[in-house]
Design a protein around this motif. Structure first.
Motif: not given
Length: 240
Positions: A95, A100, A104, A140, A143-144, A213, A218
């Protein structure tokens, strides 16, 4: 029919790891812990993970303490701080996007105390390495969702997409990126409220897995998972 951002930012759906093979560098021996202490800790943690067996949990505990080495920047030797964790994400899992990686870290840090405990490490890796599609969709999305308001806004998409394209060596034509975001939002926004709810995102991913993703990598790819698991589960098992 694919979505327009998948070529620039899509990652890899790797719900099942590849067979292990001999590869990857060796780390220094773990911080000294009694075998009984590790076994007892692994037994307790194993109750909350479904994708690792007890032996694998023991290996992840040994890896965790090997990674700690010296006391971290917060002056604690029993948890991973954000700086050290980001180094692991970059070096072991490939990564590279700072935004991001910070998200994470937050997804692993379940109690929001600014560091990752050994329990959070194992539970986080359970999804990160071997999660089902449903588990990875939830991960995900978290994360976003940069603001934590249970939606992915147009502004958040724009920020992540710009960062993603820069990392891939592209120029930063703002208008072009904005157009990509508008098209993607239109196609994924099933309830037409001008933002992505979890339901919007889940439905889109289940229609086209490749957009899991869509806003930045991620999750590690299959090769990174293979190398990490081979090194940790084989070498740490040999140290038992």
């Amino acid at each position: 029919m694919g979505l327009p951002l998948q070529g620039a930012c899509s990652g890899h759906v790797t719900s099942t790891p590849l067979p292990l093979c001999l590869s990857g560098p060796s780390r220094s021996p773990p911080v000294d812990m009694s075998k009984r202490l590790i076994q007892n800790l692994a037994k307790a943690i194993s109750k909350n993970v479904v994708h690792f067996n007890k032996m694998e949990v023991e290996c992840l505990i040994r890896e965790f303490h090997s990674l700690l080495g010296q006391p971290n920047s917060a002056g604690k030797s029993d948890n991973l701080d954000e700086r050290r964790f980001k180094g692991i994400l970059k070096n072991d899992f490939g990564l590279t996007n700072d935004t991001i990686m910070e998200r994470v870290f937050r997804s692993f840090d379940k109690d929001s105390d600014g560091c990752i405990s050994v329990k959070e490490w194992v539970e986080g890796l359970c999804v990160f390495l071997r999660g089902s599609l449903d588990e990875k969709i939830r991960y995900c999305f978290r994360v976003y969702d940069l603001s934590g308001d249970e939606h992915i806004s147009r502004e958040e998409m724009l920020l992540m997409t710009r960062n993603c394209l820069r990392l891939h060596g592209e120029e930063d034509p703002f208008d072009g990126i904005k157009d990509l975001v508008e098209i993607t939002l239109k196609r994924m926004d099933h309830d037409n409220d001008d933002r992505l709810s979890f339901d919007d995102y889940e439905k889109s991913v289940k229609e086209f897995n490749i957009v899991l993703e869509a806003f930045g990598t991620c999750l590690p790819n299959a090769l990174r998972i293979e190398e990490f698991e081979q090194r940790v589960f084989q070498e740490k098992s040999d140290q038992r």
